[in-house]
Design an enzyme around this catalytic site. Structure first.
Site, PDB file in Angstrom:
ATOM      1  NE  ARG A 162      -3.719  -2.269   0.035  1.00 53.57           N
ATOM      2  CZ  ARG A 162      -3.364  -3.394  -0.617  1.00 53.57           C
ATOM      3  NH1 ARG A 162      -2.263  -3.418  -1.355  1.00 53.57           N
ATOM      4  NH2 ARG A 162      -4.112  -4.466  -0.581  1.00 53.57           N
ATOM      5  CB  SER A 212      -9.369  -2.158   4.325  1.00 52.39           C
ATOM      6  OG  SER A 212      -9.857  -3.319   3.729  1.00 52.39           O
ATOM      7  CD  GLU A 282      -5.682  -0.043   2.725  1.00 52.93           C
ATOM      8  OE1 GLU A 282      -5.413  -1.051   3.407  1.00 52.93           O
ATOM      9  OE2 GLU A 282      -6.229  -0.102   1.619  1.00 52.93           O
TER      10      GLU A 282
HETATM   11  C1  LIG Z   1     -15.796  -0.146  -1.087  1.00 52.00           C
HETATM   12  C2  LIG Z   1     -14.305   0.053  -1.222  1.00 52.00           C
HETATM   13  C3  LIG Z   1     -13.490  -1.032  -1.503  1.00 52.00           C
HETATM   14  C4  LIG Z   1     -12.109  -0.867  -1.628  1.00 52.00           C
HETATM   15  N1  LIG Z   1     -11.325  -1.948  -1.914  1.00 52.00           N
HETATM   16  C5  LIG Z   1      -9.997  -1.815  -2.027  1.00 52.00           C
HETATM   17  C6  LIG Z   1      -9.171  -2.929  -2.330  1.00 52.00           C
HETATM   18  O1  LIG Z   1      -9.628  -4.044  -2.514  1.00 52.00           O
HETATM   19  N2  LIG Z   1      -7.823  -2.706  -2.422  1.00 52.00           N
HETATM   20  C7  LIG Z   1      -7.267  -1.478  -2.240  1.00 52.00           C
HETATM   21  O2  LIG Z   1      -6.042  -1.346  -2.353  1.00 52.00           O
HETATM   22  N3  LIG Z   1      -8.033  -0.405  -1.963  1.00 52.00           N
HETATM   23  C8  LIG Z   1      -9.365  -0.535  -1.855  1.00 52.00           C
HETATM   24  N4  LIG Z   1     -10.142   0.560  -1.571  1.00 52.00           N
HETATM   25  C9  LIG Z   1      -9.511   1.866  -1.323  1.00 52.00           C
HETATM   26  C10 LIG Z   1      -9.321   2.740  -2.587  1.00 52.00           C
HETATM   27  O3  LIG Z   1     -10.355   2.508  -3.525  1.00 52.00           O
HETATM   28  C11 LIG Z   1      -7.968   2.499  -3.229  1.00 52.00           C
HETATM   29  O4  LIG Z   1      -6.913   2.817  -2.337  1.00 52.00           O
HETATM   30  C12 LIG Z   1      -7.799   3.339  -4.506  1.00 52.00           C
HETATM   31  O5  LIG Z   1      -6.608   2.968  -5.138  1.00 52.00           O
HETATM   32  C13 LIG Z   1      -7.766   4.840  -4.222  1.00 52.00           C
HETATM   33  O6  LIG Z   1      -7.936   5.493  -5.457  1.00 52.00           O
HETATM   34  P1  LIG Z   1      -8.562   6.965  -5.530  1.00 52.00           P
HETATM   35  O7  LIG Z   1      -8.443   7.441  -6.916  1.00 52.00           O
HETATM   36  O8  LIG Z   1      -9.915   6.989  -4.939  1.00 52.00           O
HETATM   37  O9  LIG Z   1      -7.534   7.706  -4.576  1.00 52.00           O
HETATM   38  P2  LIG Z   1      -7.748   9.033  -3.715  1.00 52.00           P
HETATM   39  O10 LIG Z   1      -8.421   8.680  -2.427  1.00 52.00           O
HETATM   40  O11 LIG Z   1      -8.346  10.090  -4.543  1.00 52.00           O
HETATM   41  O12 LIG Z   1      -6.229   9.368  -3.417  1.00 52.00           O
HETATM   42  C14 LIG Z   1      -5.450   8.465  -2.676  1.00 52.00           C
HETATM   43  C15 LIG Z   1      -4.018   9.008  -2.642  1.00 52.00           C
HETATM   44  O13 LIG Z   1      -3.489   8.980  -3.959  1.00 52.00           O
HETATM   45  C16 LIG Z   1      -3.013  10.263  -4.334  1.00 52.00           C
HETATM   46  N5  LIG Z   1      -3.280  10.439  -5.767  1.00 52.00           N
HETATM   47  C17 LIG Z   1      -4.471  10.352  -6.403  1.00 52.00           C
HETATM   48  N6  LIG Z   1      -4.314  10.575  -7.730  1.00 52.00           N
HETATM   49  C18 LIG Z   1      -3.005  10.824  -7.920  1.00 52.00           C
HETATM   50  C19 LIG Z   1      -2.215  11.130  -9.065  1.00 52.00           C
HETATM   51  N7  LIG Z   1      -2.744  11.236 -10.300  1.00 52.00           N
HETATM   52  N8  LIG Z   1      -0.876  11.305  -8.906  1.00 52.00           N
HETATM   53  C20 LIG Z   1      -0.309  11.213  -7.669  1.00 52.00           C
HETATM   54  N9  LIG Z   1      -1.006  10.936  -6.540  1.00 52.00           N
HETATM   55  C21 LIG Z   1      -2.332  10.735  -6.676  1.00 52.00           C
HETATM   56  C22 LIG Z   1      -3.785  11.244  -3.468  1.00 52.00           C
HETATM   57  O14 LIG Z   1      -3.085  12.448  -3.275  1.00 52.00           O
HETATM   58  C23 LIG Z   1      -3.955  10.465  -2.176  1.00 52.00           C
HETATM   59  O15 LIG Z   1      -2.843  10.618  -1.344  1.00 52.00           O
HETATM   60  C24 LIG Z   1     -11.532   0.416  -1.461  1.00 52.00           C
HETATM   61  C25 LIG Z   1     -12.366   1.516  -1.190  1.00 52.00           C
HETATM   62  C26 LIG Z   1     -13.731   1.344  -1.080  1.00 52.00           C
HETATM   63  C27 LIG Z   1     -14.614   2.541  -0.815  1.00 52.00           C
END
Ligand SMILES: Cc1cc2nc3c(=O)[nH]c(=O)nc-3n(C[C@H](O)[C@H](O)[C@H](O)COP(=O)(O)OP(=O)(O)OC[C@H]3O[C@@H](n4cnc5c(N)ncnc54)[C@H](O)[C@@H]3O)c2cc1C
Length: 289
Positions: A162, A212, A282
């Protein structure tokens, strides 16, 4: 160039936790050039910026954010070149997995159903069901803090559980290439459907959450520890430890962001007192303006 920017707007509707206060600005660039223009504009105004994808792993406090949140969700081009697939940073992971499946490319099935974007997934090295982004990330085009474009290969990404180098260098991912392999389309589709079924069965998808809430501690599962400590169903205000999956903290009933944060801290402290294991969030919590 007409930038899409909202001033003094509530962040909650754009975050998967559906909580959090106001940001000074919310920006929605539609191209890499617009993204750069947003950053430059905010620098002119002396306003700090935070780049986000779907905010599915990010929670803001009720005090909000005294800066500009730049959402990448409108940067969503995907292209396939043989066994490589390239995606802009705002592409939803499930769309990426579907685009790969359409071309009978295997390697991204695990990401189907993760509600984040490519940018957030690379930053977090998102993973599920035995796979993670690091397994198939090939290279990415990034914007450095001084707005230079650089390419980083997988070896330069510092991927671990992660985590990637992006939490240290502040680079912004513009687009990423993933190296996949030709596979059996039926098997690819079946794996994706199976992962989605498991998510629906085990996760409280009917409530807003960030997935999570805690990282997996060594040799244990966060959900099992939380349950063992009697915290399943424990609530503060409208925030609750999910009764379906104790690893999830959900917005059960119009929760205040600060109640969700209090609950995350309470769960971590209680598990530490009772088991000696410290659960690390996380979820990225933006606590201060
Ligand atoms: C129902 C549910 C299930 C989930 N299941 C999983 C799972 O199975 N596995 C898992 O790993 N995660 C899971 N997640 C968590 C999440 O979806 C992941 O961590 C996902 O990768 C986050 O993506 P995001 O675009 O929403 O990130 P954001 O929350 O928008 O950002 C997360 C981080 O990434 C950075 N970031 C975003 N875009 C960029 C970019 N273009 N360049 C540089 N930095 C950037 C942000 O600054 C921030 O620090 C789940 C979440 C939910 C709600």
């Amino acid at each position: 160039m007409q930038l899409s920017i909202k001033e003094n707007a509530c962040i909650a509707p754009y975050c998967s936790m559906k909580a959090g206060g106001n940001a000074k600005y919310l920006c929605f660039p539609e191209s890499p050039d617009e993204l750069k223009a947003c950053i430059l504009l905010m620098r002119e105004k002396d306003v700090k910026t935070l780049i986000l994808g779907n905010a599915s792993n990010t929670l803001f406090s009720d005090e909000g954010y005294d800066g500009a949140v730049i959402f990448t969700t409108r940067l969503n081009k995907v292209e396939v070149f043989g066994e490589k697939i390239t995606a802009e940073c705002g592409v939803p992971l499930s769309s990426l997995a579907m685009a790969a499946a359409k071309e009978s490319l295997t390697g991204l099935e695990f990401s189907y159903g993760v509600p984040g974007t490519v940018g957030g997934a690379v930053y977090m090295n998102a993973g599920a069901y035995g796979g993670e982004i690091a397994d198939c990330f090939s290279e990415g085009l990034f914007l450095t803090p001084d707005l230079q474009e650089v390419v980083l290969t997988r070896a330069e990404m510092g991927f671990s559980y992660r985590k990637s180098v992006l939490s240290q260098n502040g680079y912004i991912l513009l687009n990423a290439a993933f190296a996949l392999r030709k596979g059996d389309p039926d098997k690819i589709r079946a794996a994706m459907d199976n992962f989605m079924r498991l998510r629906r069965e085990k996760q409280p998808l009917e409530y807003p959450s960030c997935g999570s809430a805690f990282k997996r501690p060594p040799n244990a599962y966060a959900g099992a520890l939380i349950e063992q400590c009697g915290l399943k169903g424990y609530a503060i205000g409208g925030a609750q430890v999910s009764e379906k999956h104790a690893g999830f903290i959900i917005n059960k009933d119009n929760a205040k962001a600060n109640d969700i944060i209090k609950l995350i801290d309470y769960v971590s402290d209680t598990v530490f007192e009772k088991t000696g294991i410290r659960l690390e969030p996380e979820i990225r919590i933006i606590r201060n303006r």
